[in-house]
Scaffold this motif. Structure first.
Motif, mmCIF file in Angstrom:
data_model
loop_
_atom_site.group_PDB
_atom_site.id
_atom_site.type_symbol
_atom_site.label_atom_id
_atom_site.label_comp_id
_atom_site.label_asym_id
_atom_site.label_seq_id
_atom_site.Cartn_x
_atom_site.Cartn_y
_atom_site.Cartn_z
ATOM 1 N N ILE A 176 0.836 -1.208 0.000
ATOM 2 C CA ILE A 176 0.000 0.000 0.000
ATOM 3 C C ILE A 176 0.870 1.257 0.000
ATOM 4 C CG2 ILE A 176 -1.555 1.379 1.435
ATOM 5 C CD1 ILE A 176 -3.164 -1.011 2.003
ATOM 6 N N VAL A 177 1.896 1.249 0.870
ATOM 7 C CA VAL A 177 2.804 2.401 0.930
ATOM 8 C C VAL A 177 3.488 2.603 -0.417
ATOM 9 C CG1 VAL A 177 4.907 3.306 1.985
ATOM 10 C CG2 VAL A 177 3.168 2.219 3.416
ATOM 11 N N THR A 178 3.934 1.506 -1.015
ATOM 12 C CA THR A 178 4.583 1.588 -2.320
ATOM 13 C C THR A 178 3.650 2.151 -3.379
ATOM 14 O OG1 THR A 178 5.952 -0.343 -1.749
ATOM 15 C CG2 THR A 178 5.840 0.273 -4.071
ATOM 16 N N ASN A 179 2.391 1.698 -3.361
ATOM 17 C CA ASN A 179 1.413 2.210 -4.328
ATOM 18 C C ASN A 179 1.136 3.694 -4.111
ATOM 19 O OD1 ASN A 179 1.027 -0.182 -5.717
ATOM 20 N ND2 ASN A 179 -0.590 -0.898 -4.351
ATOM 21 N N VAL A 180 1.059 4.095 -2.833
ATOM 22 C CA VAL A 180 0.814 5.512 -2.538
ATOM 23 C C VAL A 180 1.974 6.360 -3.040
ATOM 24 C CG1 VAL A 180 0.592 7.209 -0.675
ATOM 25 C CG2 VAL A 180 -0.706 5.070 -0.570
ATOM 26 N N ILE A 181 3.201 5.901 -2.777
ATOM 27 C CA ILE A 181 4.390 6.634 -3.239
ATOM 28 C C ILE A 181 4.409 6.710 -4.758
ATOM 29 C CG2 ILE A 181 6.908 6.581 -3.350
ATOM 30 C CD1 ILE A 181 6.910 5.349 -0.562
ATOM 31 N N ALA A 182 4.109 5.590 -5.398
ATOM 32 C CA ALA A 182 4.096 5.570 -6.868
ATOM 33 C C ALA A 182 3.022 6.501 -7.412
ATOM 34 C CB ALA A 182 3.863 4.150 -7.363
ATOM 35 N N ALA A 183 1.852 6.514 -6.740
ATOM 36 C CA ALA A 183 0.771 7.396 -7.188
ATOM 37 C C ALA A 183 1.166 8.861 -7.022
ATOM 38 C CB ALA A 183 -0.504 7.090 -6.408
ATOM 39 N N CYS A 184 1.803 9.188 -5.877
ATOM 40 C CA CYS A 184 2.251 10.569 -5.641
ATOM 41 C C CYS A 184 3.319 10.977 -6.667
ATOM 42 C CB CYS A 184 2.805 10.703 -4.224
ATOM 43 S SG CYS A 184 1.540 10.565 -2.930
ATOM 44 N N ALA A 185 4.244 10.040 -6.928
ATOM 45 C CA ALA A 185 5.274 10.338 -7.921
ATOM 46 C C ALA A 185 4.660 10.553 -9.294
ATOM 47 C CB ALA A 185 6.292 9.192 -7.966
ATOM 48 N N VAL A 191 2.888 14.320 -13.528
ATOM 49 C CA VAL A 191 1.807 14.881 -14.340
ATOM 50 C C VAL A 191 1.727 16.387 -14.149
ATOM 51 C CG1 VAL A 191 -0.702 14.967 -14.629
ATOM 52 C CG2 VAL A 191 0.457 12.760 -14.419
ATOM 53 N N VAL A 192 1.780 16.822 -12.865
ATOM 54 C CA VAL A 192 1.712 18.261 -12.571
ATOM 55 C C VAL A 192 2.919 18.982 -13.166
ATOM 56 C CG1 VAL A 192 1.765 19.981 -10.724
ATOM 57 C CG2 VAL A 192 0.333 17.940 -10.502
ATOM 58 N N THR A 193 4.105 18.354 -13.014
ATOM 59 C CA THR A 193 5.322 18.961 -13.585
ATOM 60 C C THR A 193 5.203 19.090 -15.104
ATOM 61 O OG1 THR A 193 6.653 17.970 -11.811
ATOM 62 C CG2 THR A 193 7.823 18.728 -13.777
ATOM 63 N N GLY A 194 4.707 18.047 -15.733
ATOM 64 C CA GLY A 194 4.512 18.091 -17.183
ATOM 65 C C GLY A 194 3.512 19.151 -17.582
ATOM 66 N N LEU A 195 2.428 19.298 -16.779
ATOM 67 C CA LEU A 195 1.407 20.307 -17.063
ATOM 68 C C LEU A 195 1.998 21.712 -16.962
ATOM 69 C CD1 LEU A 195 -1.566 20.865 -17.673
ATOM 70 C CD2 LEU A 195 -1.997 20.860 -15.200
ATOM 71 N N PHE A 196 2.795 21.917 -15.882
ATOM 72 C CA PHE A 196 3.446 23.211 -15.725
ATOM 73 C C PHE A 196 4.391 23.496 -16.891
ATOM 74 C CE2 PHE A 196 2.405 23.215 -11.088
ATOM 75 C CZ PHE A 196 1.760 24.463 -11.088
ATOM 76 N N ALA A 197 5.104 22.468 -17.357
ATOM 77 C CA ALA A 197 6.028 22.636 -18.484
ATOM 78 C C ALA A 197 5.271 23.049 -19.736
ATOM 79 C CB ALA A 197 6.797 21.342 -18.717
ATOM 80 N N VAL A 198 4.107 22.410 -19.983
ATOM 81 C CA VAL A 198 3.295 22.750 -21.153
ATOM 82 C C VAL A 198 2.784 24.179 -21.049
ATOM 83 C CG1 VAL A 198 1.147 22.210 -22.379
ATOM 84 C CG2 VAL A 198 2.643 20.349 -21.616
ATOM 85 N N VAL A 199 2.281 24.545 -19.860
ATOM 86 C CA VAL A 199 1.773 25.911 -19.659
ATOM 87 C C VAL A 199 2.898 26.925 -19.846
ATOM 88 C CG1 VAL A 199 0.791 27.500 -17.972
ATOM 89 C CG2 VAL A 199 -0.103 25.170 -18.159
ATOM 90 N N SER A 200 4.083 26.590 -19.308
ATOM 91 C CA SER A 200 5.238 27.492 -19.451
ATOM 92 C C SER A 200 5.605 27.690 -20.909
ATOM 93 C CB SER A 200 6.425 26.925 -18.668
ATOM 94 O OG SER A 200 7.569 27.722 -18.826
ATOM 95 N N LEU A 201 5.602 26.607 -21.682
ATOM 96 C CA LEU A 201 5.910 26.726 -23.106
ATOM 97 C C LEU A 201 4.856 27.540 -23.838
ATOM 98 C CD1 LEU A 201 7.100 23.068 -23.885
ATOM 99 C CD2 LEU A 201 8.522 25.139 -23.853
ATOM 100 N N LEU A 202 3.591 27.347 -23.451
ATOM 101 C CA LEU A 202 2.505 28.102 -24.082
ATOM 102 C C LEU A 202 2.640 29.593 -23.793
ATOM 103 C CD1 LEU A 202 -0.129 28.037 -25.695
ATOM 104 C CD2 LEU A 202 -1.352 27.636 -23.532
ATOM 105 N N ILE A 203 2.939 29.923 -22.529
ATOM 106 C CA ILE A 203 3.120 31.335 -22.162
ATOM 107 C C ILE A 203 4.307 31.941 -22.903
ATOM 108 C CG2 ILE A 203 3.724 32.873 -20.250
ATOM 109 C CD1 ILE A 203 2.112 31.038 -18.408
ATOM 110 N N SER A 204 5.382 31.164 -22.979
ATOM 111 C CA SER A 204 6.571 31.650 -23.700
ATOM 112 C C SER A 204 6.250 31.906 -25.159
ATOM 113 C CB SER A 204 7.710 30.627 -23.580
ATOM 114 O OG SER A 204 8.081 30.442 -22.238
ATOM 115 N N PHE A 205 5.452 30.997 -25.755
ATOM 116 C CA PHE A 205 5.081 31.152 -27.166
ATOM 117 C C PHE A 205 4.230 32.399 -27.363
ATOM 118 C CE2 PHE A 205 1.910 30.387 -30.498
ATOM 119 C CZ PHE A 205 2.739 30.269 -31.586
ATOM 120 N N LEU A 206 3.250 32.592 -26.467
ATOM 121 C CA LEU A 206 2.384 33.771 -26.566
ATOM 122 C C LEU A 206 3.185 35.053 -26.364
ATOM 123 C CD1 LEU A 206 -0.779 32.498 -24.635
ATOM 124 C CD2 LEU A 206 -0.507 32.772 -27.111
#
Length: 223
Positions: free
Chosen positions: A183-192, A197-212
């Protein structure tokens, strides 16, 4: 026999509606609660084998016969030794036990030993029943000569589930510890995963802002 028995109304093979039979369901329930998990798995394997390969060949051979022989089989096995016996080996021993009693046409009632459950009703075609039992014996012998009883009955997933259940009953502390670790391993994997996902989303938003931003800078220049 300490649990007693119950008289249950049940018509006999002759059609007598006023006949009764003795039921030992309470005693059987008490026995079932004390069956080791490895022995229970072996019984399920043999019962599945009966259902797939023997039931249609010999309708006179019932699941109650198997259960009765199983309880007799348990008395021939030391429970400590049983815990260290492989499940497939235990299933082989049980199937061989059933085979030997079929050959002898002996299946003593577990609670009333003087009753032989293989004494089939007089109106039954005993010649046909004997022929069917001989066919069952041939099938059993062929299976005993093979090396994959459990593999032929259960899928790999089913065997894995049976092994997990066996470990849970025999080593509950280790099972709960392993369960907690998973369970702990699954929770850690889910958090990671969520972090990625959040890091990737921020990267996409950052690229979009830079493009604009770049576009806004280039527009006056182009004008």
């Amino acid at each position: 026999m300490e649990t007693g028995c119950q008289a249950v109304p049940k018509a006999d093979p002759t059609g007598d509606e006023f006949s009764w039979r003795l039921s030992f369901s309470r005693g059987e329930l008490l026995l079932a609660k004390n069956v080791p998990s490895c022995a229970r798995i072996a019984y399920v394997a043999v019962k599945m084998f009966w259902k797939i390969h023997l039931k249609t060949v010999c309708p006179a051979l019932r699941s109650y016969h198997l259960k009765t022989l199983f309880y007799h089989f348990l008395e021939t096995f030391d429970h400590e030794d049983m815990n260290y016996t492989e499940m497939e080996d235990l299933a082989y021993h049980l199937l061989h036990f059933v085979q030997s009693h079929l050959k002898a046409m002996q299946c003593p009632h577990y609670f009333i030993a003087t009753i032989n459950l293989f004494d089939f009703p007089a109106e039954a075609d005993l010649g046909e029943t004997r022929k069917n039992i001989d066919q069952c014996l041939q099938i059993i012998q062929k299976t005993l000569n093979s090396q994959s009883l459990l593999q032929n009955i259960f899928s790999k997933n089913s065997q894995t589930v049976m092994t997990i259940n066996h470990c849970r009953e025999e080593h509950p502390h280790c099972y709960h510890l392993l369960f907690f670790v998973l369970i702990v391993t699954n929770v850690i994997a889910a958090c990671a995963g969520a972090f990625l996902v959040v890091t990737g989303l921020f990267a996409v938003v950052s690229l979009l802002i830079s493009f604009l931003y770049s576009s806004l800078i280039l527009i006056p220049v182009m004008i």
